[in-house]
Motif scaffolding. Structure first.
Motif, PDB file in Angstrom:
ATOM      1  N   ALA A  27      61.626  60.053  62.363  1.00 15.77           N
ATOM      2  CA  ALA A  27      60.655  60.321  63.430  1.00 15.77           C
ATOM      3  C   ALA A  27      61.341  60.956  64.634  1.00 15.77           C
ATOM      4  O   ALA A  27      60.823  61.906  65.230  1.00 15.77           O
ATOM      5  N   GLN A  28      62.520  60.458  64.983  1.00 14.52           N
ATOM      6  CA  GLN A  28      63.245  61.028  66.124  1.00 14.52           C
ATOM      7  C   GLN A  28      63.672  62.466  65.849  1.00 14.52           C
ATOM      8  O   GLN A  28      63.580  63.325  66.725  1.00 14.52           O
ATOM      9  N   LEU A  29      64.126  62.741  64.639  1.00 13.14           N
ATOM     10  CA  LEU A  29      64.543  64.102  64.299  1.00 13.14           C
ATOM     11  C   LEU A  29      63.366  65.072  64.324  1.00 13.14           C
ATOM     12  O   LEU A  29      63.480  66.187  64.842  1.00 13.14           O
ATOM     13  N   VAL A  30      62.233  64.651  63.790  1.00 14.68           N
ATOM     14  CA  VAL A  30      61.049  65.514  63.801  1.00 14.68           C
ATOM     15  C   VAL A  30      60.595  65.744  65.238  1.00 14.68           C
ATOM     16  O   VAL A  30      60.254  66.868  65.628  1.00 14.68           O
ATOM     17  N   HIS A  31      60.623  64.695  66.054  1.00 17.64           N
ATOM     18  CA  HIS A  31      60.242  64.825  67.463  1.00 17.64           C
ATOM     19  C   HIS A  31      61.167  65.816  68.174  1.00 17.64           C
ATOM     20  O   HIS A  31      60.709  66.684  68.917  1.00 17.64           O
ATOM     21  N   ASP A  34      60.381  69.365  67.154  1.00 22.28           N
ATOM     22  CA  ASP A  34      59.143  69.846  67.748  1.00 22.28           C
ATOM     23  C   ASP A  34      59.305  70.221  69.221  1.00 22.28           C
ATOM     24  O   ASP A  34      58.553  71.044  69.736  1.00 22.28           O
ATOM     25  N   HIS A  35      60.271  69.618  69.905  1.00 26.75           N
ATOM     26  CA  HIS A  35      60.388  69.829  71.347  1.00 26.75           C
ATOM     27  C   HIS A  35      61.610  70.641  71.763  1.00 26.75           C
ATOM     28  O   HIS A  35      61.774  70.927  72.942  1.00 26.75           O
ATOM     29  N   GLU A  38      60.696  73.859  73.700  1.00 30.56           N
ATOM     30  CA  GLU A  38      60.319  73.650  75.088  1.00 30.56           C
ATOM     31  C   GLU A  38      61.551  73.534  75.965  1.00 30.56           C
ATOM     32  O   GLU A  38      61.604  74.079  77.064  1.00 30.56           O
ATOM     33  N   GLN A  39      62.564  72.832  75.488  1.00 28.75           N
ATOM     34  CA  GLN A  39      63.784  72.655  76.271  1.00 28.75           C
ATOM     35  C   GLN A  39      64.521  73.986  76.420  1.00 28.75           C
ATOM     36  O   GLN A  39      65.059  74.282  77.481  1.00 28.75           O
ATOM     37  N   THR A  40      64.536  74.790  75.386  1.00 20.38           N
ATOM     38  CA  THR A  40      65.200  76.090  75.438  1.00 20.38           C
ATOM     39  C   THR A  40      64.506  76.987  76.444  1.00 20.38           C
ATOM     40  O   THR A  40      65.164  77.642  77.256  1.00 20.38           O
ATOM     41  N   GLU A  41      63.177  77.011  76.417  1.00 22.00           N
ATOM     42  CA  GLU A  41      62.425  77.828  77.365  1.00 22.00           C
ATOM     43  C   GLU A  41      62.678  77.365  78.796  1.00 22.00           C
ATOM     44  O   GLU A  41      62.828  78.183  79.702  1.00 22.00           O
ATOM     45  N   TYR A  42      62.756  76.063  79.000  1.00 19.03           N
ATOM     46  CA  TYR A  42      63.020  75.534  80.333  1.00 19.03           C
ATOM     47  C   TYR A  42      64.394  75.975  80.819  1.00 19.03           C
ATOM     48  O   TYR A  42      64.551  76.410  81.952  1.00 19.03           O
ATOM     49  N   ARG A  43      65.401  75.862  79.959  1.00 16.56           N
ATOM     50  CA  ARG A  43      66.755  76.278  80.343  1.00 16.56           C
ATOM     51  C   ARG A  43      66.797  77.761  80.676  1.00 16.56           C
ATOM     52  O   ARG A  43      67.455  78.177  81.630  1.00 16.56           O
ATOM     53  N   GLU A  44      66.093  78.576  79.903  1.00 15.05           N
ATOM     54  CA  GLU A  44      66.059  80.013  80.174  1.00 15.05           C
ATOM     55  C   GLU A  44      65.389  80.303  81.513  1.00 15.05           C
ATOM     56  O   GLU A  44      65.860  81.158  82.271  1.00 15.05           O
TER      57      GLU A  44
END
Length: 66
Positions: A27-31, A34-35, A38-44
């Protein structure tokens, strides 16, 4: 710990279980999968904001012309 119950139906979750991961680990790996976008876009966006701030500083301090 967050509730990852929505992931139990995904094919990725089922495949991870078949590979020997526990339900919590799967579950943690799938989560995370999935996210990660979003983190990559935020860093960019953060990097771009810092570049613009630096350019603004250069212009304000006459280090570069417009």
């Amino acid at each position: 710990m967050p509730d990852y119950s929505y992931t139990t139906e995904s094919p990725d979750f089922q495949r991870l279980l078949s590979m020997g991961f526990s339900e919590t680990e799967a579950a943690q790996l799938v989560h995370m999968k999935d996210h990660v976008t979003e983190q990559t876009e935020y860093r960019e966006l953060l990097q771009e904001s810092r570049r613009l701030d630096f350019m603004r500083w250069l212009i304000e301090h006459d280090r570069i012309s417009r």
